[in-house]
Write a protein that holds these residues in place. Structure first.
Motif, PDB file in Angstrom:
ATOM      1  N   UNK A 268      -7.810   0.778  -2.266  1.00 28.06           N
ATOM      2  CA  UNK A 268      -8.521  -0.282  -2.974  1.00 28.06           C
ATOM      3  C   UNK A 268      -9.460  -1.054  -2.059  1.00 28.06           C
ATOM      4  N   UNK A 269      -9.033  -1.287  -0.820  1.00 26.05           N
ATOM      5  CA  UNK A 269      -9.885  -2.035   0.102  1.00 26.05           C
ATOM      6  C   UNK A 269     -11.187  -1.286   0.369  1.00 26.05           C
ATOM      7  N   UNK A 270     -11.088   0.024   0.569  1.00 19.31           N
ATOM      8  CA  UNK A 270     -12.279   0.827   0.858  1.00 19.31           C
ATOM      9  C   UNK A 270     -13.209   0.877  -0.351  1.00 19.31           C
ATOM     10  N   UNK A 271     -12.630   1.002  -1.547  1.00 16.84           N
ATOM     11  CA  UNK A 271     -13.451   1.050  -2.760  1.00 16.84           C
ATOM     12  C   UNK A 271     -14.150  -0.280  -2.980  1.00 16.84           C
TER      13      UNK A 271
ATOM     14  N   UNK B  85     -11.287  -3.881  -8.837  1.00 13.39           N
ATOM     15  CA  UNK B  85     -10.832  -2.548  -8.442  1.00 13.39           C
ATOM     16  C   UNK B  85      -9.426  -2.304  -8.985  1.00 13.39           C
ATOM     17  N   UNK B  86      -8.557  -3.301  -8.870  1.00  6.17           N
ATOM     18  CA  UNK B  86      -7.200  -3.178  -9.411  1.00  6.17           C
ATOM     19  C   UNK B  86      -7.234  -2.948 -10.918  1.00  6.17           C
ATOM     20  N   UNK B  87      -8.109  -3.682 -11.610  1.00  3.24           N
ATOM     21  CA  UNK B  87      -8.228  -3.516 -13.058  1.00  3.24           C
ATOM     22  C   UNK B  87      -8.764  -2.130 -13.416  1.00  3.24           C
TER      23      UNK B  87
ATOM     24  N   UNK C 140      -7.081   1.239 -15.722  1.00  2.00           N
ATOM     25  CA  UNK C 140      -7.770   2.074 -16.709  1.00  2.00           C
ATOM     26  C   UNK C 140      -7.717   3.549 -16.316  1.00  2.00           C
ATOM     27  N   UNK C 141      -7.942   3.829 -15.043  1.00  2.76           N
ATOM     28  CA  UNK C 141      -7.925   5.210 -14.569  1.00  2.76           C
ATOM     29  C   UNK C 141      -6.549   5.842 -14.757  1.00  2.76           C
ATOM     30  N   UNK C 142      -5.517   5.063 -14.483  1.00  2.00           N
ATOM     31  CA  UNK C 142      -4.153   5.563 -14.651  1.00  2.00           C
ATOM     32  C   UNK C 142      -3.846   5.788 -16.125  1.00  2.00           C
ATOM     33  N   UNK C 143      -4.275   4.858 -16.973  1.00  2.00           N
ATOM     34  CA  UNK C 143      -4.034   4.975 -18.412  1.00  2.00           C
ATOM     35  C   UNK C 143      -4.725   6.207 -18.985  1.00  2.00           C
ATOM     36  N   UNK C 144      -5.872   6.557 -18.425  1.00  2.00           N
ATOM     37  CA  UNK C 144      -6.643   7.690 -18.925  1.00  2.00           C
ATOM     38  C   UNK C 144      -6.272   9.002 -18.249  1.00  2.00           C
TER      39      UNK C 144
END
Length: 228
Positions: A44-47, A58-60, A64-68
């Motif tokens: 997350x820090x790098x992104x 980024x956390x949010x 979404x990415x995990x949900x999808x």
């Protein structure tokens, strides 16, 4: 005393999407383009540093990415991109088999020549032209638009929402197809066969064509993976 009526001003610019959604789309682009590989850990820090944002959006976006179904937990490593291996392809195409065939059959039973024909023909023509021009980005867009057309035509919001959840994984597969040599001619030939059956109102033939199309795509991807 009467106060003067004040006109409501229309916004002069469109409201930008929430920052988390923008970060989500940027990460999706990186996954589909291969900048971020399957199995790679997402830091997350790098992104956040790369996109010039705080960690909160980024956390949010990760939620979404995990949900999808695009990222997953990886023990102490945190989150990683789901590898696009044979299991990924089979799971995705199993869902497409269930959803696409059902959506196409429903569409064949309710297709309206007056309101639906021109929109469907426009998508098919756009897809064929994109393949002829080898316009890869337009190919991916037209393919997504073709399948989403039938989901929307069903009028079933639950079916449509489920299709939207899968859409980014499908986009990822389509991008991989292009990277492995482009879209074969049979893809849009089969799209045309599906469209023609739906337009005729032939429910059984539409379902048969959709089933054949999904299984053809599954076989192509699995065969390509076995050669790498």
């Amino acid at each position: 005393m009467r106060w003067p009526t004040m006109a409501v001003m229309e916004p002069r610019v469109a409201t930008a999407p929430p920052l988390a959604e923008q970060v989500y789309e940027l990460i999706i682009d990186d996954i589909c383009s291969g900048v971020i590989k399957g199995g790679e850990q997402l830091r997350q820090e790098a992104i956040a540093a790369r996109f010039g944002v705080s960690r909160q959006p980024v956390q949010q976006a990760m939620v979404l990415l995990k949900r999808h179904g695009l990222v997953r937990e990886s023990g102490r490593r945190g989150l990683e991109v789901v590898p696009m291996d044979p299991a990924f392809v089979n799971h995705l195409y199993d869902m497409r088999e269930l959803l696409d065939v059902h959506a196409v059959k429903l569409s064949a039973g309710s297709f309206d020549q007056d309101t639906d024909l021109s929109a469907l023909n426009e998508i098919v023509n756009r897809g064929v032209e994109a393949v002829e021009a080898r316009a890869f980005s337009e190919m991916v867009t037209a393919d997504a638009d073709f399948h989403m057309f039938f989901y929307r035509l069903t009028g079933n919001p639950f079916l449509l929402d489920t299709a939207v959840l899968l859409s980014q994984s499908i986009r990822r597969v389509m991008t991989e197809v292009l990277a492995r040599g482009g879209v074969p001619d049979w893809v849009w030939e089969e799209h045309q066969a599906i469209a023609e059956a739906v337009i005729r109102g032939d429910i059984d033939e539409a379902g048969h064509c959709a089933h054949h199309h999904i299984e053809h795509g599954r076989s192509m991807m699995l065969e390509a993976m076995s050669c790498t």
